[in-house]
Design a protein around this motif. Structure first.
Motif: not given
Length: 420
Positions: A60-87
């Motif tokens: 629970k504390r870990r989730a709080e800290l992630i949210a604090l770092f997102e809000a105050n330092i790094y920002g909130t990244a979006p969820r990944p999309l449905r990606q594909r891989y091409i070799v």
């Protein structure tokens, strides 16, 4: 108040003695006497004031800290999309038969005309099973990490360097960063290495947001929690993991995220958010990475690049003690996984003392989870690595990523990730 041993204070004097007039022009704080007193926020006290007493509380504390770092330092990244891989290319006898080389394009939204990133992967050619892989970003394009003539040259904008002409990589940029990427040594040690060029996601300059992937996601730059370049690069490291998890030659349970300098900051944040990474390594990452903000030494919030961080971050310049988090919390977010912090004696800008103290400050969480701690109460002498679950070394020399650093990283991985 901060706790520092006599050895740490003596080392601080040595760091100050290395400061040159040219370095001072960077306008950070090179005077240890000006590094103000501070008290670090308690890792194990939750937002409601309750004490964190077990692993369940820590989640629970870990989730709080992630949210604090997102809000105050790094920002909130979006969820990944449905990606594909091409070799795009594969060679099973690369580097004189030492390696399997794969070059992969990740279509981040699954479409060829959408945002994409390019991954270079080397694996030991004679591995008997899935291998552990070091994953890190590079500064000047995949072709810059090794002179291998088969590596595709990045088509994106590149920061100035040898072989870069008007922002474009040329044939002469092949291998310009090879000293930072001892690929053959990594392969001979039994590990793979994967990299991507950060410019695929966010070109490394303060006027490049329009050329980044951020407009594609429709995020607003005026949002106080708008994701900065470091969060974007960290997001990219997780997208590389997504691909590696599909490659049967890779042990997805033993993927190591690492980075140097500003990309060390990204590696720490990627490792904090994405627990699929089995190990986290940050080399000379400084403030915004492993160094304590509250020390106000070396690079400070006031002089850091705006585009790296969320807009709210800069409001803490000159008032670092008001930040609800600090770097010891960022390092602790890797727990109980092995984490390694590396400094250099001449790199006052990254604040080696602050990096060590932050690593030491992560101890309570590692102990709570039964994972050990940093096996040193005082800063070690140069070139004597600490290989405990929280690892650390300070290398003799300047801000750099060297073969010596890699020797320590490989030894750390050997200790904590090699199958037994």
């Amino acid at each position: 108040m901060r706790r520092t041993g006599l050895k740490i204070l003596a080392f601080a004097a040595a760091i100050a003695a290395c400061t040159t007039p040219a370095a001072a022009q960077l306008d950070g704080n090179a005077d240890e006497a000006k590094a103000g007193a501070y008290q670090l926020p308690d890792l194990l006290v939750a937002a409601d004031g309750r004490r964190v007493r077990n692993a369940r509380d820590w989640r629970k504390r870990r989730a709080e800290l992630i949210a604090l770092f997102e809000a105050n330092i790094y920002g909130t990244a979006p969820r990944p999309l449905r990606q594909r891989y091409i070799v795009d290319e594969q060679e099973r006898a690369a580097l004189g038969g030492l390696a399997v080389r794969r070059q992969v394009t990740i279509l981040l939204d699954g479409r060829h005309d959408g945002p994409q990133m390019r991954v270079l992967l080397y694996l030991p050619a004679h591995a008997r099973g899935p291998v552990s892989v070091f994953v890190g970003p590079n500064f000047h394009g995949n072709q810059a990490i090794h002179p291998d003539p088969a590596i595709h040259i990045t088509p994106g904008w590149v920061t100035p360097a040898t072989g870069i002409r008007k922002g474009s990589a040329t044939l002469h940029s092949r291998g310009i960063d090879a000293s930072e990427w001892p690929v053959e040594a990594i392969l001979k040690a039994g590990y793979g290495v994967a990299t991507y060029f950060t410019g695929d996601l966010y070109p490394d300059a303060d006027d490049k947001v329009a050329e980044s992937i951020q407009p594609y996601f429709g995020t607003s730059a005026s949002d106080p929690q708008h994701w900065g370049a470091i969060a974007t690069w960290a997001w990219g490291l997780s997208r590389v993991y997504d691909y590696l998890a599909t490659d049967r030659a890779v042990d997805r349970h033993r993927v190591i995220v690492f980075g140097h300098s500003r990309y060390g900051k990204a590696a720490l944040w990627a490792g904090a958010r994405d627990e699929r990474f089995a190990m986290v390594i940050a080399n000379n990452s400084g403030e915004g990475g492993a160094a304590l903000y509250r020390r106000n030494f070396g690079e400070t919030i006031r002089v850091m690049n705006n585009y790296w961080f969320a807009p709210r971050f800069k409001t803490f310049a000159e008032r670092e003690n008001k930040l609800p988090v600090d770097a010891h919390m960022l390092i602790a977010l890797a727990a109980p996984r092995p984490v390694y912090i590396a400094s250099a004696t001449e790199d006052w800008w990254a604040d080696p003392q602050g990096e060590f103290l932050a690593a030491r400050g992560a101890d309570p969480v590692y102990r709570l989870l039964g994972a050990g701690e940093l096996d040193a109460s005082d800063m070690p002498p140069p070139d004597r690595p600490i290989q405990s679950r929280i690892g650390y070394h300070i290398r003799t020399g300047p801000h750099a990523l060297t073969a010596s650093d890699w020797n320590h990283f490989i030894a750390f991985a050997d200790r904590w990730l090699k199958p037994r």
